[in-house]
Design a protein around this motif. Structure first.
Motif, PDB file in Angstrom:
ATOM      1  N   GLY A 373      50.892  90.108  69.503  1.00 29.20           N
ATOM      2  CA  GLY A 373      49.580  90.500  70.002  1.00 29.20           C
ATOM      3  C   GLY A 373      49.526  91.960  70.409  1.00 29.20           C
ATOM      4  N   MET A 374      50.693  92.594  70.558  1.00 25.54           N
ATOM      5  CA  MET A 374      50.679  93.977  70.997  1.00 25.54           C
ATOM      6  C   MET A 374      51.647  94.856  70.215  1.00 25.54           C
ATOM      7  SD  MET A 374      51.344  95.503  74.758  1.00 25.54           S
ATOM      8  CE  MET A 374      49.837  96.031  75.518  1.00 25.54           C
ATOM      9  N   GLY A 375      52.830  94.343  69.967  1.00 23.15           N
ATOM     10  CA  GLY A 375      53.840  95.183  69.346  1.00 23.15           C
ATOM     11  C   GLY A 375      53.677  95.281  67.845  1.00 23.15           C
ATOM     12  N   LEU A 376      53.106  94.233  67.255  1.00 24.03           N
ATOM     13  CA  LEU A 376      53.032  94.179  65.801  1.00 24.03           C
ATOM     14  C   LEU A 376      51.646  93.721  65.378  1.00 24.03           C
ATOM     15  CD1 LEU A 376      56.371  92.248  65.182  1.00 24.03           C
ATOM     16  CD2 LEU A 376      56.005  94.665  64.728  1.00 24.03           C
ATOM     17  N   VAL A 377      51.356  93.895  64.105  1.00 21.89           N
ATOM     18  CA  VAL A 377      50.137  93.331  63.541  1.00 21.89           C
ATOM     19  C   VAL A 377      50.561  92.132  62.705  1.00 21.89           C
ATOM     20  CG1 VAL A 377      48.107  93.773  62.150  1.00 21.89           C
ATOM     21  CG2 VAL A 377      49.123  95.614  63.465  1.00 21.89           C
ATOM     22  N   GLY A 378      50.236  90.957  63.178  1.00 19.33           N
ATOM     23  CA  GLY A 378      50.717  89.730  62.557  1.00 19.33           C
ATOM     24  C   GLY A 378      50.332  89.575  61.101  1.00 19.33           C
ATOM     25  N   ASP A 379      49.153  90.101  60.741  1.00 17.33           N
ATOM     26  CA  ASP A 379      48.671  89.892  59.375  1.00 17.33           C
ATOM     27  C   ASP A 379      49.269  90.867  58.377  1.00 17.33           C
ATOM     28  OD1 ASP A 379      47.152  87.685  59.724  1.00 17.33           O
ATOM     29  OD2 ASP A 379      45.365  88.797  60.314  1.00 17.33           O
ATOM     30  N   MET A 380      49.980  91.855  58.872  1.00 17.29           N
ATOM     31  CA  MET A 380      50.534  92.837  57.944  1.00 17.29           C
ATOM     32  C   MET A 380      51.997  92.521  57.657  1.00 17.29           C
ATOM     33  SD  MET A 380      49.058  96.465  59.189  1.00 17.29           S
ATOM     34  CE  MET A 380      47.315  96.790  59.354  1.00 17.29           C
ATOM     35  N   GLY A 381      52.469  93.046  56.549  1.00 16.14           N
ATOM     36  CA  GLY A 381      53.872  92.887  56.216  1.00 16.14           C
ATOM     37  C   GLY A 381      54.716  93.889  56.983  1.00 16.14           C
ATOM     38  N   PRO A 420      60.559  86.253  52.995  1.00 16.89           N
ATOM     39  CA  PRO A 420      60.437  86.030  51.549  1.00 16.89           C
ATOM     40  C   PRO A 420      60.233  87.342  50.799  1.00 16.89           C
ATOM     41  CG  PRO A 420      59.003  84.555  52.774  1.00 16.89           C
ATOM     42  CD  PRO A 420      59.599  85.491  53.767  1.00 16.89           C
ATOM     43  N   SER A 421      59.404  88.236  51.361  1.00 16.58           N
ATOM     44  CA  SER A 421      59.252  89.546  50.749  1.00 16.58           C
ATOM     45  C   SER A 421      58.821  90.504  51.837  1.00 16.58           C
ATOM     46  CB  SER A 421      58.204  89.526  49.639  1.00 16.58           C
ATOM     47  OG  SER A 421      56.922  89.657  50.207  1.00 16.58           O
ATOM     48  N   LEU A 422      58.946  91.796  51.583  1.00 15.31           N
ATOM     49  CA  LEU A 422      58.589  92.771  52.606  1.00 15.31           C
ATOM     50  C   LEU A 422      57.123  92.646  52.989  1.00 15.31           C
ATOM     51  CD1 LEU A 422      60.457  96.018  51.499  1.00 15.31           C
ATOM     52  CD2 LEU A 422      61.103  94.351  53.228  1.00 15.31           C
ATOM     53  N   GLU A 423      56.299  92.243  52.009  1.00 19.39           N
ATOM     54  CA  GLU A 423      54.862  92.214  52.267  1.00 19.39           C
ATOM     55  C   GLU A 423      54.401  90.925  52.935  1.00 19.39           C
ATOM     56  OE1 GLU A 423      52.848  94.596  52.156  1.00 19.39           O
ATOM     57  OE2 GLU A 423      54.110  96.077  51.165  1.00 19.39           O
ATOM     58  N   THR A 424      55.308  89.979  53.157  1.00 16.72           N
ATOM     59  CA  THR A 424      54.917  88.742  53.830  1.00 16.72           C
ATOM     60  C   THR A 424      54.426  89.074  55.242  1.00 16.72           C
ATOM     61  OG1 THR A 424      56.688  87.635  52.667  1.00 16.72           O
ATOM     62  CG2 THR A 424      55.718  86.444  54.507  1.00 16.72           C
ATOM     63  N   PRO A 425      53.228  88.570  55.609  1.00 19.99           N
ATOM     64  CA  PRO A 425      52.735  88.848  56.969  1.00 19.99           C
ATOM     65  C   PRO A 425      53.783  88.451  58.013  1.00 19.99           C
ATOM     66  CG  PRO A 425      51.048  87.742  55.693  1.00 19.99           C
ATOM     67  CD  PRO A 425      52.273  87.771  54.838  1.00 19.99           C
ATOM     68  N   VAL A 426      54.029  89.327  58.990  1.00 25.27           N
ATOM     69  CA  VAL A 426      55.119  89.056  59.919  1.00 25.27           C
ATOM     70  C   VAL A 426      54.854  87.834  60.797  1.00 25.27           C
ATOM     71  CG1 VAL A 426      56.080  91.384  60.018  1.00 25.27           C
ATOM     72  CG2 VAL A 426      54.235  90.762  61.553  1.00 25.27           C
ATOM     73  N   ARG A 427      53.581  87.456  60.937  1.00 24.72           N
ATOM     74  CA  ARG A 427      53.336  86.284  61.779  1.00 24.72           C
ATOM     75  C   ARG A 427      53.928  85.018  61.164  1.00 24.72           C
ATOM     76  NH1 ARG A 427      48.961  83.626  59.181  1.00 24.72           N
ATOM     77  NH2 ARG A 427      48.041  85.166  57.812  1.00 24.72           N
ATOM     78  N   LEU A 428      54.249  85.066  59.870  1.00 30.22           N
ATOM     79  CA  LEU A 428      54.825  83.887  59.236  1.00 30.22           C
ATOM     80  C   LEU A 428      56.337  83.821  59.426  1.00 30.22           C
ATOM     81  CD1 LEU A 428      52.841  83.859  55.880  1.00 30.22           C
ATOM     82  CD2 LEU A 428      52.406  82.558  57.944  1.00 30.22           C
ATOM     83  N   LEU A 429      56.921  84.881  59.985  1.00 27.89           N
ATOM     84  CA  LEU A 429      58.377  84.879  60.172  1.00 27.89           C
ATOM     85  C   LEU A 429      58.719  84.112  61.442  1.00 27.89           C
ATOM     86  CD1 LEU A 429      59.201  88.615  59.383  1.00 27.89           C
ATOM     87  CD2 LEU A 429      58.916  86.718  57.811  1.00 27.89           C
ATOM     88  N   SER A 430      59.994  83.741  61.547  1.00 23.82           N
ATOM     89  CA  SER A 430      60.418  83.036  62.752  1.00 23.82           C
ATOM     90  C   SER A 430      60.495  84.037  63.907  1.00 23.82           C
ATOM     91  CB  SER A 430      61.776  82.412  62.519  1.00 23.82           C
ATOM     92  OG  SER A 430      62.751  83.411  62.482  1.00 23.82           O
ATOM     93  N   GLY A 431      60.500  83.504  65.131  1.00 23.10           N
ATOM     94  CA  GLY A 431      60.488  84.352  66.323  1.00 23.10           C
ATOM     95  C   GLY A 431      61.581  85.397  66.324  1.00 23.10           C
ATOM     96  N   GLY A 432      62.773  84.990  65.918  1.00 25.94           N
ATOM     97  CA  GLY A 432      63.899  85.916  65.927  1.00 25.94           C
ATOM     98  C   GLY A 432      63.683  87.065  64.957  1.00 25.94           C
ATOM     99  N   ASN A 433      63.148  86.749  63.806  1.00 29.02           N
ATOM    100  CA  ASN A 433      62.926  87.787  62.807  1.00 29.02           C
ATOM    101  C   ASN A 433      61.794  88.715  63.218  1.00 29.02           C
ATOM    102  OD1 ASN A 433      64.912  87.339  60.748  1.00 29.02           O
ATOM    103  ND2 ASN A 433      63.901  85.388  60.383  1.00 29.02           N
TER     104      ASN A 433
ATOM    105  N   ALA B 251      42.933  93.606  63.911  1.00 28.79           N
ATOM    106  CA  ALA B 251      43.952  92.585  64.182  1.00 28.79           C
ATOM    107  C   ALA B 251      44.129  92.404  65.681  1.00 28.79           C
ATOM    108  CB  ALA B 251      45.269  92.980  63.537  1.00 28.79           C
ATOM    109  N   SER B 252      44.233  93.475  66.409  1.00 27.27           N
ATOM    110  CA  SER B 252      44.427  93.345  67.845  1.00 27.27           C
ATOM    111  C   SER B 252      44.214  94.695  68.509  1.00 27.27           C
ATOM    112  CB  SER B 252      45.845  92.823  68.115  1.00 27.27           C
ATOM    113  OG  SER B 252      46.284  93.231  69.383  1.00 27.27           O
ATOM    114  N   GLN B 253      43.283  94.743  69.424  1.00 27.97           N
ATOM    115  CA  GLN B 253      43.028  96.008  70.104  1.00 27.97           C
ATOM    116  C   GLN B 253      44.211  96.389  70.981  1.00 27.97           C
ATOM    117  OE1 GLN B 253      39.289  96.628  71.904  1.00 27.97           O
ATOM    118  NE2 GLN B 253      38.124  95.839  70.168  1.00 27.97           N
ATOM    119  N   ALA B 254      44.921  95.377  71.499  1.00 28.17           N
ATOM    120  CA  ALA B 254      46.090  95.679  72.327  1.00 28.17           C
ATOM    121  C   ALA B 254      47.138  96.408  71.495  1.00 28.17           C
ATOM    122  CB  ALA B 254      46.663  94.394  72.910  1.00 28.17           C
ATOM    123  N   THR B 255      47.339  95.934  70.254  1.00 33.99           N
ATOM    124  CA  THR B 255      48.302  96.594  69.380  1.00 33.99           C
ATOM    125  C   THR B 255      47.863  98.024  69.092  1.00 33.99           C
ATOM    126  OG1 THR B 255      48.743  94.474  68.364  1.00 33.99           O
ATOM    127  CG2 THR B 255      49.526  96.409  67.188  1.00 33.99           C
TER     128      THR B 255
END
Lengths: 534, 385
Positions: A373-381, A420-433, B251-255
């Motif tokens: 929600g803050m550090g990353l954009v979940g929908d982007m790879g 699976p690939s670099l472009e896979t949205p990061v929200r689909l990765l496991s928490g550790g990844n 995607a997120s304003q916080a981000t």
């Protein structure tokens, strides 16, 4: 789904003639409460649950242990009606049942407490508890009485009139527990309930669970914290890659054997703490009498002062909501400071907007608590996320994706990120990844100061140790690391010094090599270091 | 233990309601794992085919031959050069305003106000068209173009400012501004810009020849503008820093704040561009197609644009394609209506059916229906009677 409520009483009476083994008090039975046989669930190519068999009896706590992605949550979602098994059968009280919706689960007496609470923030505890169950009575007073009586039985304390947005995490959790109990649950499933709790809060949750067990509830608790499994459960089921690896009595298990079953191979549980040469240490970040006020007007930080040196990990301990979040965000100017100053290598950076801070050449990296929600954009790879901090570096109107792609590829290899690939949205990765992507990006900027907020929250053992190793590596390069943590055991093993916060005040800074857990615990409760020594 | 617990215990212990012992339901909805782009595309094709089939059933039910009616639609829209021109003319404002909506939607800023922004663009452009006819043609048209963009941008900035400053709800704000814009035209039509030569009938004068957009290949040059804008918006969103910022803020304003972006500025800037695009659509429609400023200058295009942008998955090239499909439907069904003497509602129902199927198909992008497996017998099987 409410049709079964109106079914003629005759049918229910007839069915009640069915086997009722050994009645316990309060209408609970002994014997198996819930069981699964050959439960299998597949998501596309992933076999999330592979023929899992288990059973839990009334008056028993079963711990479900497994690393991230081992299928714990999937299994619980099968039991709570969020998913439907591809094959296999669920039994409740020995009868084969079909749980196709959460409403079915509730009427079967299965209550699920999710990791992310499902409460309506704007409503009070009472209103939240009353949401959902189909009752014909509308008298709030009667409900309130019944809930209060029930709370007494289980030893739960809830302020029914308090709105949820005013509650601490553990208060919210108690509301969730009361809610499912009041909806008639006798089989409770808790998904990583301690992930958001402090040690003290965890202890009080466990007291509640033991009380519920005595009252005859069947409890399944999902966790990957081994100490908790040993502390609370009667039996433990270890899942690995969707399969049930072991189902054993907790009394016959120990830390080592559980870890090895869970991970699949022996691992070293000791956290390293390398020492950075003291004579090379200098002050990187100096915080002086920093005060921060929350948007609601309450004091988040009250005259906080400390220094962060090169080559050290400064742990921050405190009960949840003691100002940790505000501290980390104030340091990177995401939260305005009310008074006080933050000095980075002699330059005052407090009060400057985030962009200005980066422009000043301050090499500060921040791994926020809310990763997606803050550090990353979940929908982007991965490349899109790598750009987040660096897209401005390149001049011109257009974005240069090349370096970000190279960096992603490099991080994927060095940190062993499985995607699976670099472009896979990061929200689909496991928490550790996800954490590896975030931490990797922040470390890549070669920061001098690294602020990490709960960097191992929700991560499994392997991933946690990877994070500790990465942080230690940075520390030895001379980076000053502020580590906001919740697991006191980890803080004492990993950090060099520990700063303890209580209600936004610093109650003391101790040497982690010498401090005891008790001392820090007392300071977390508000005792200052002097009082403690006196 | 309380009576309540006792009661609940009894209810549950006395065996569960039959529904729960029953077999699994015949159909249930399950969330789908992420669908690949290719399969998603196929699914969209399938829902369009389904739409055509269901529309056909509707025609059959009313006693018409669906094949002939469909042929009429296609012929009516694409049958000859003239009908092609009409279809393209319909398509021009739709494409441009869908691009406008698309930009805002990428940022998750729900701009429902393209309609109003189109109108304001047209109003601004009209001022120059009415009062500066002495200027040479090219500069006048360029000024009108810029004025249209500025008008739309200002109308788009208004809700964006309040959103950025006070976090107001942009959906309501932009929607309400549409009605204000509409009445601004009425004011000018009945007042200051009333055509003196219209013998009392309230309307705005026809634009002078110099204020009319030239034609290219028989259609007003707006189609070329629309095509250029499609490419520009695509590049802007995909390759520019601004486009990247829009996606992060969405995607997120916080981000975005975490990354050091100035969220307020990005919201204002993006809405200004979105409004400007809609304003251009208004200018092009007024000066290229209507040759005047009429109340119907937007004519619902701003709303249709939302559907188009959404169906196209916010992809500019997809928008061009979807807008073409919509225009064919629009033009074709009006021809069908007149040649079979059908009521306007017939065409509306048909369009509704098609939209319903296509939009309904979106559901299956995210969910699927799972039929019970039927093979495995359950031990306790209580059949419902």
């Amino acid at each position: 789904m409410s049709n079964h409520e109106d079914r003629p009483a005759k049918a229910e009476a007839a069915a009640s003639g069915a086997a009722t083994p050994g009645e316990r008090r309060d209408g609970y039975r002994s014997g198996p409460a819930i069981a699964g046989q050959g439960l299998t669930k597949r998501f596309g190519s992933v076999l999330a649950n592979d023929h899992i068999d288990f059973e839990v009896e009334y008056g028993e706590i079963l711990a479900l242990l497994g690393e991230n992605g081992s299928g714990k949550t999937t299994l619980m979602n099968l039991l709570s009606g969020l998913y439907f098994p591809d094959s296999g059968q669920i039994y409740v009280d020995g009868q084969a049942v079909s749980v196709s919706t959460p409403a079915d689960a509730i009427s079967l007496g299965i209550g699920m407490i999710h990791q992310h609470f499902k409460l309506v923030e704007a409503m009070t505890a009472l209103e939240n508890i009353l949401l959902g169950p189909r009752t014909s009575k509308f008298s709030l007073a009667r409900h309130r009485q019944e809930i209060e009586r029930m709370c007494k039985t289980y030893g739960l304390t809830v302020d029914l009139g308090k709105p949820v947005y005013d509650m601490s995490v553990s208060e919210k959790q108690t509301v969730e527990v009361v809610k499912v109990l009041y909806h008639g649950a006798r089989i409770l499933i808790l998904d990583e309930p301690t992930a958001v709790l402090t040690p003290q809060e965890t202890e009080s949750l466990f007291a509640i669970l033991r009380r519920m067990k005595q009252q005859g509830c069947a409890i399944i608790i999902i966790t990957h914290k081994l100490n908790e499994v040993l502390a609370i459960s009667d039996r433990v089921m270890v899942l690995r890659r969707g399969r049930s690896e072991a189902l054993l009595q907790t009394s016959q298990a120990d830390l080592r054997s559980l870890t090895e079953t869970m991970v699949g191979h022996a691992i070293d549980l000791k956290i390293n703490r390398p020492t950075y040469a003291a004579e090379r240490q200098k002050t990187l970040l100096a915080v002086q009498e920093l005060s921060v006020i929350r948007p609601d007007g309450s004091q988040a930080l009250d005259q906080v002062s400390f220094e962060l040196k090169t080559g050290e990990i400064l742990g921050v301990a405190g009960v949840a909501g003691s100002g940790q979040k505000e501290l980390s965000e104030a340091l990177v100017s995401l939260t305005p400071c009310q008074s006080g100053s933050i000095t980075y290598c002699g330059q005052v950076i407090s009060g400057l907007p985030t962009t200005e801070i980066y422009k000043k050449g301050v090499s500060l990296a921040f791994v926020p608590e809310d990763r997606l929600g803050m550090g990353l954009v979940g929908d982007m790879g991965m490349p899109g996320n790598m750009l987040l901090k660096s897209y401005r570096d390149h001049r011109g109107f257009f974005i240069d994706c090349k370096p970000a792609e190279q960096l992603s590829q490099q991080l994927k290899e060095t940190l062993d990120i499985s995607t699976p690939s670099l472009e896979t949205p990061v929200r689909l990765l496991s928490g550790g990844n996800v954490q590896k992507v975030l931490l990797g990006r922040e470390i890549e900027s070669q920061p001098q100061v690294l602020i990490t907020s709960y960097p191992v929250r929700g991560l499994d053992i392997n991933a946690s140790y990877t994070v500790y190793d990465l942080l230690n590596e940075q520390k030895m390069k001379g980076c000053g690391i502020l580590y906001l943590g919740e697991d006191l055991d980890v803080l004492l093993e990993l950090a060099d010094r520990i700063l303890v916060l209580c209600h936004g005040r610093v109650t003391g800074i101790v040497d982690a090599r010498q401090a005891s857990k008790e001392t820090v615990g007392l300071m977390m409760a508000g005792m200052t270091l002097k009082e403690e020594l006196a | 233990m309380s009576a309540k617990r006792q009661e609940q215990g009894n209810r549950n212990d006395s065996g569960f309601s039959r529904a729960l012992l029953k077999r699994e339901p015949w159909l249930h909805i399950a969330k789908r794992p992420e669908m690949g782009k290719k399969r998603g595309g196929l699914l969209k094709m399938a829902s369009i085919l389904l739409a055509i089939a269901v529309g056909g059933l509707f025609m059959l039910a009313l006693g018409y031959n669906p094949l002939t009616l469909y042929m009429t639609i296609i012929n009516g829209a694409l049958g000859n050069a003239e009908s092609w021109r009409m279809t393209i003319r319909l398509m021009i404002p739709l494409v441009i305003s869908s691009l406008a909506v698309c930009l805002a939607f990428k940022m998750r800023f729900w701009n429902i106000g393209a309609e109003g922004q189109i109108i304001m663009g047209a109003v601004f452009a009209t001022y120059f068209a009415l009062y500066h006819t002495s200027w040479p043609r090219l500069p006048l048209l360029l000024v009108m173009f810029v004025a249209g963009a500025v008008g739309g941008a200002l109308w788009g900035l208004l809700p964006a400012f309040f959103k950025a400053r006070f976090n107001t709800n942009e959906t309501l704000f932009t929607l309400m501004l549409n009605y204000i814009a509409l009445n601004v035209i009425v004011y000018f039509r009945d007042g200051p810009w009333k055509d003196p030569g219209s013998s009392g009938f309230p309307k705005i004068a026809r634009f002078d020849k110099v204020a009319q957009l030239p034609k290219l290949a028989g259609v007003q040059i707006g189609w070329l503008i629309a095509l250029i804008l499609v490419v520009l918006v695509y590049v802007y969103l995909k390759y520019s820093k601004h486009g990247y910022e829009i996606k992060v803020v969405g995607a997120s304003q916080a981000t975005a704040r975490y990354a050091g972006m100035n969220v307020r500025r990005i919201i204002l800037r993006t809405m200004a561009i979105s409004g400007a695009l809609a304003g251009i659509a208004g200018m092009v429609q007024a000066s290229g197609s209507d040759m005047t400023l009429a109340e119907s200058v937007a004519g619902g295009v701003g709303f249709t644009a939302i559907i188009v942008a959404w169906l196209a998955n916010l992809n500019p090239f997809g928008i061009a394609l979807t807008a073409f499909f919509f225009s064919v439907l629009e033009k074709g069904s009006s021809v069908m209506r007149s040649s079979y003497n059908l009521s306007a509602e017939f065409a509306a129902v048909l369009q509704g059916i098609i939209l319903f199927c296509v939009l309904g198909g979106e559901f299956f992008l995210r969910y699927r229906l799972v039929r019970r497996s039927g093979s495995k017998p359950r031990e306790t099987q209580v059949r419902e009677v």
